[in-house]
Design a protein around this motif. Structure first.
Motif, PDB file in Angstrom:
ATOM      1  N   PRO A 106       0.797  -1.247  -0.099  1.00  0.00           N
ATOM      2  CA  PRO A 106       0.018  -0.127  -0.010  1.00  0.00           C
ATOM      3  C   PRO A 106       0.856   1.251  -0.072  1.00  0.00           C
ATOM      4  CG  PRO A 106      -0.941  -1.642   1.361  1.00  0.00           C
ATOM      5  CD  PRO A 106       0.115  -2.248   0.965  1.00  0.00           C
ATOM      6  N   GLU A 107       1.934   1.227   0.770  1.00  0.00           N
ATOM      7  CA  GLU A 107       2.886   2.486   0.812  1.00  0.00           C
ATOM      8  C   GLU A 107       3.369   2.634  -0.554  1.00  0.00           C
ATOM      9  OE1 GLU A 107       5.425  -0.785   2.376  1.00  0.00           O
ATOM     10  OE2 GLU A 107       3.215  -0.315   2.655  1.00  0.00           O
ATOM     11  N   ARG A 108       3.644   2.030  -1.253  1.00  0.00           N
ATOM     12  CA  ARG A 108       4.154   2.053  -2.929  1.00  0.00           C
ATOM     13  C   ARG A 108       3.179   2.546  -4.027  1.00  0.00           C
ATOM     14  NH1 ARG A 108       7.467  -2.605  -4.993  1.00  0.00           N
ATOM     15  NH2 ARG A 108       8.466  -1.001  -6.496  1.00  0.00           N
ATOM     16  N   ILE A 109       1.916   2.517  -3.682  1.00  0.00           N
ATOM     17  CA  ILE A 109       1.043   2.441  -4.831  1.00  0.00           C
ATOM     18  C   ILE A 109       0.990   4.229  -5.133  1.00  0.00           C
ATOM     19  CG2 ILE A 109      -1.378   2.502  -5.499  1.00  0.00           C
ATOM     20  CD1 ILE A 109      -1.513  -0.090  -3.763  1.00  0.00           C
ATOM     21  N   GLU A 110       0.563   5.020  -4.378  1.00  0.00           N
ATOM     22  CA  GLU A 110       0.582   6.338  -4.987  1.00  0.00           C
ATOM     23  C   GLU A 110       1.894   6.892  -5.751  1.00  0.00           C
ATOM     24  OE1 GLU A 110      -2.003   7.924  -5.266  1.00  0.00           O
ATOM     25  OE2 GLU A 110      -3.089   6.015  -4.556  1.00  0.00           O
ATOM     26  N   GLU A 111       2.912   6.447  -5.190  1.00  0.00           N
ATOM     27  CA  GLU A 111       4.194   6.926  -5.681  1.00  0.00           C
ATOM     28  C   GLU A 111       4.297   6.290  -7.210  1.00  0.00           C
ATOM     29  OE1 GLU A 111       8.832   5.998  -5.055  1.00  0.00           O
ATOM     30  OE2 GLU A 111       7.771   6.015  -3.235  1.00  0.00           O
ATOM     31  N   LEU A 112       4.063   4.985  -7.351  1.00  0.00           N
ATOM     32  CA  LEU A 112       4.136   4.375  -8.490  1.00  0.00           C
ATOM     33  C   LEU A 112       3.083   5.121  -9.599  1.00  0.00           C
ATOM     34  CD1 LEU A 112       4.309   0.493  -7.318  1.00  0.00           C
ATOM     35  CD2 LEU A 112       6.261   1.773  -8.703  1.00  0.00           C
ATOM     36  N   LYS A 113       2.050   5.205  -9.084  1.00  0.00           N
ATOM     37  CA  LYS A 113       1.013   5.849 -10.054  1.00  0.00           C
ATOM     38  C   LYS A 113       1.642   7.258 -10.491  1.00  0.00           C
ATOM     39  CE  LYS A 113      -3.217   3.826  -8.366  1.00  0.00           C
ATOM     40  NZ  LYS A 113      -4.558   4.128  -7.901  1.00  0.00           N
ATOM     41  N   ALA A 114       2.284   7.876  -9.669  1.00  0.00           N
ATOM     42  CA  ALA A 114       2.717   9.432 -10.108  1.00  0.00           C
ATOM     43  C   ALA A 114       3.807   9.343 -10.903  1.00  0.00           C
ATOM     44  CB  ALA A 114       3.168  10.146  -8.754  1.00  0.00           C
ATOM     45  N   GLN A 115       4.580   8.304 -10.589  1.00  0.00           N
ATOM     46  CA  GLN A 115       6.089   8.108 -11.518  1.00  0.00           C
ATOM     47  C   GLN A 115       5.810   7.382 -12.907  1.00  0.00           C
ATOM     48  OE1 GLN A 115       8.978   5.900  -9.181  1.00  0.00           O
ATOM     49  NE2 GLN A 115      10.398   6.421 -10.707  1.00  0.00           N
ATOM     50  N   TYR A 116       4.591   6.664 -13.010  1.00  0.00           N
ATOM     51  CA  TYR A 116       4.559   5.966 -14.149  1.00  0.00           C
ATOM     52  C   TYR A 116       3.070   5.982 -14.832  1.00  0.00           C
ATOM     53  CZ  TYR A 116       9.048   3.506 -12.577  1.00  0.00           C
ATOM     54  OH  TYR A 116      10.027   3.422 -12.463  1.00  0.00           O
ATOM     55  N   GLU A 117       2.878   6.398 -15.830  1.00  0.00           N
ATOM     56  CA  GLU A 117       1.429   6.649 -16.711  1.00  0.00           C
ATOM     57  C   GLU A 117       0.998   5.183 -17.121  1.00  0.00           C
ATOM     58  OE1 GLU A 117       1.082   9.178 -19.971  1.00  0.00           O
ATOM     59  OE2 GLU A 117       2.554  10.604 -19.420  1.00  0.00           O
ATOM     60  N   CYS A 118       1.930   4.094 -17.182  1.00  0.00           N
ATOM     61  CA  CYS A 118       1.467   2.920 -17.359  1.00  0.00           C
ATOM     62  C   CYS A 118       0.564   2.281 -16.173  1.00  0.00           C
ATOM     63  CB  CYS A 118       2.377   1.943 -17.774  1.00  0.00           C
ATOM     64  SG  CYS A 118       3.670   1.809 -16.681  1.00  0.00           S
ATOM     65  N   ILE A 119       0.678   2.801 -14.938  1.00  0.00           N
ATOM     66  CA  ILE A 119       0.113   2.363 -13.537  1.00  0.00           C
ATOM     67  C   ILE A 119      -1.061   3.054 -13.247  1.00  0.00           C
ATOM     68  CG2 ILE A 119       0.647   1.779 -11.329  1.00  0.00           C
ATOM     69  CD1 ILE A 119       3.729   1.222 -11.854  1.00  0.00           C
ATOM     70  N   GLY A 120      -2.032   2.247 -12.983  1.00  0.00           N
ATOM     71  CA  GLY A 120      -3.459   3.033 -12.467  1.00  0.00           C
ATOM     72  C   GLY A 120      -4.031   1.866 -11.353  1.00  0.00           C
ATOM     73  N   ASN A 121      -5.374   2.336 -11.434  1.00  0.00           N
ATOM     74  CA  ASN A 121      -6.218   1.289 -10.733  1.00  0.00           C
ATOM     75  C   ASN A 121      -6.169   0.007 -11.044  1.00  0.00           C
ATOM     76  OD1 ASN A 121      -6.681   3.262  -8.655  1.00  0.00           O
ATOM     77  ND2 ASN A 121      -8.593   4.070  -9.953  1.00  0.00           N
ATOM     78  N   PRO A 122      -6.503  -0.945 -10.220  1.00  0.00           N
ATOM     79  CA  PRO A 122      -6.494  -2.389 -10.670  1.00  0.00           C
ATOM     80  C   PRO A 122      -8.064  -2.750 -11.248  1.00  0.00           C
ATOM     81  CG  PRO A 122      -6.707  -2.274  -8.376  1.00  0.00           C
ATOM     82  CD  PRO A 122      -6.608  -0.967  -8.772  1.00  0.00           C
ATOM     83  N   TYR A 123      -8.035  -3.806 -11.889  1.00  0.00           N
ATOM     84  CA  TYR A 123      -9.567  -4.339 -12.314  1.00  0.00           C
ATOM     85  C   TYR A 123     -10.137  -5.076 -11.241  1.00  0.00           C
ATOM     86  CZ  TYR A 123     -13.106  -6.752 -14.746  1.00  0.00           C
ATOM     87  OH  TYR A 123     -14.192  -7.113 -15.164  1.00  0.00           O
ATOM     88  N   ASN A 124     -11.181  -4.802 -10.667  1.00  0.00           N
ATOM     89  CA  ASN A 124     -11.949  -5.567  -9.993  1.00  0.00           C
ATOM     90  C   ASN A 124     -11.174  -5.862  -8.408  1.00  0.00           C
ATOM     91  OD1 ASN A 124     -14.800  -6.339  -9.510  1.00  0.00           O
ATOM     92  ND2 ASN A 124     -14.175  -8.506 -10.085  1.00  0.00           N
ATOM     93  N   GLU A 125     -10.515  -5.152  -7.914  1.00  0.00           N
ATOM     94  CA  GLU A 125      -9.608  -5.454  -6.642  1.00  0.00           C
ATOM     95  C   GLU A 125      -9.499  -4.120  -6.043  1.00  0.00           C
ATOM     96  OE1 GLU A 125      -9.104  -8.273  -5.342  1.00  0.00           O
ATOM     97  OE2 GLU A 125      -9.614  -9.552  -6.938  1.00  0.00           O
ATOM     98  N   SER A 126      -9.023  -4.028  -4.727  1.00  0.00           N
ATOM     99  CA  SER A 126      -9.173  -3.003  -4.044  1.00  0.00           C
ATOM    100  C   SER A 126      -7.838  -2.250  -4.294  1.00  0.00           C
ATOM    101  CB  SER A 126      -8.915  -3.286  -2.616  1.00  0.00           C
ATOM    102  OG  SER A 126      -8.610  -2.355  -1.618  1.00  0.00           O
ATOM    103  N   PRO A 127      -7.964  -0.849  -4.546  1.00  0.00           N
ATOM    104  CA  PRO A 127      -6.893  -0.025  -4.995  1.00  0.00           C
ATOM    105  C   PRO A 127      -5.851   0.229  -3.720  1.00  0.00           C
ATOM    106  CG  PRO A 127      -8.927   1.326  -4.743  1.00  0.00           C
ATOM    107  CD  PRO A 127      -9.274  -0.102  -4.849  1.00  0.00           C
ATOM    108  N   LYS A 128      -6.205  -0.314  -2.635  1.00  0.00           N
ATOM    109  CA  LYS A 128      -5.556  -0.039  -1.380  1.00  0.00           C
ATOM    110  C   LYS A 128      -4.169  -1.088  -1.458  1.00  0.00           C
ATOM    111  CE  LYS A 128      -5.541  -0.275   3.495  1.00  0.00           C
ATOM    112  NZ  LYS A 128      -6.394  -0.181   4.798  1.00  0.00           N
ATOM    113  N   HIS A 129      -4.556  -2.141  -2.330  1.00  0.00           N
ATOM    114  CA  HIS A 129      -3.538  -3.493  -2.128  1.00  0.00           C
ATOM    115  C   HIS A 129      -3.319  -3.890  -3.427  1.00  0.00           C
ATOM    116  CE1 HIS A 129      -3.922  -3.827   2.384  1.00  0.00           C
ATOM    117  NE2 HIS A 129      -5.062  -3.780   2.263  1.00  0.00           N
ATOM    118  N   TRP A 130      -3.843  -3.386  -4.531  1.00  0.00           N
ATOM    119  CA  TRP A 130      -3.601  -3.856  -5.858  1.00  0.00           C
ATOM    120  C   TRP A 130      -3.455  -2.688  -6.651  1.00  0.00           C
ATOM    121  CZ3 TRP A 130      -3.675  -8.972  -7.028  1.00  0.00           C
ATOM    122  CH2 TRP A 130      -4.124  -9.960  -6.216  1.00  0.00           C
TER     123      TRP A 130
END
Length: 115
Positions: A59-83
């Motif tokens: 969870p602590e990496r998700i927002e940083e990864l989304k900010a750094q890479y355009e290819c990363i976003g929300n998961p399909y059909n899973e919690s965005p807190k852990h996926w």
């Protein structure tokens, strides 16, 4: 990365990795291919579109990864807190492999005692 290269990479992570199409009874999810370790999923995507791969992530990496890479976003059909969701056609191969291995390691460590 294309679908066959990704499949080969997932299966190369361990002899414990299983590949299944568990949702064939559901029309809209019949082509979802899931990778498991110790009976728990760590990666899945729709074989028909291969547009988003859903991966477990700290969870602590998700927002940083989304900010750094355009290819990363929300998961399909899973919690965005852990996926996370990652576009395999625009993601650098080394990033996709690193995040897939990370997902595998998270799930393997969590469920090792049960497998």
């Amino acid at each position: 990365m294309n679908i066959e290269d990704y499949r080969e990479f997932c299966l190369s992570l361990s002899e414990d990795v299983e590949e299944k199409l568990p949702f064939t009874a559901f029309h809209h999810a019949s082509g979802v291919l899931v990778y498991y370790v110790h009976g728990h999923m760590f990666s899945f995507f729709d074989c028909d579109t291969f547009g988003i791969i859903t991966l477990k992530c700290q969870p602590e990496r998700i927002e940083e990864l989304k900010a750094q890479y355009e290819c990363i976003g929300n998961p399909y059909n899973e919690s965005p807190k852990h996926w996370i969701g990652i576009n395999p056609t625009t993601a650098p191969d080394d990033l996709l492999k690193e995040l897939t291995r990370n997902s595998y390691e998270i799930v393997k460590a969590k469920y090792k005692k049960y497998g």
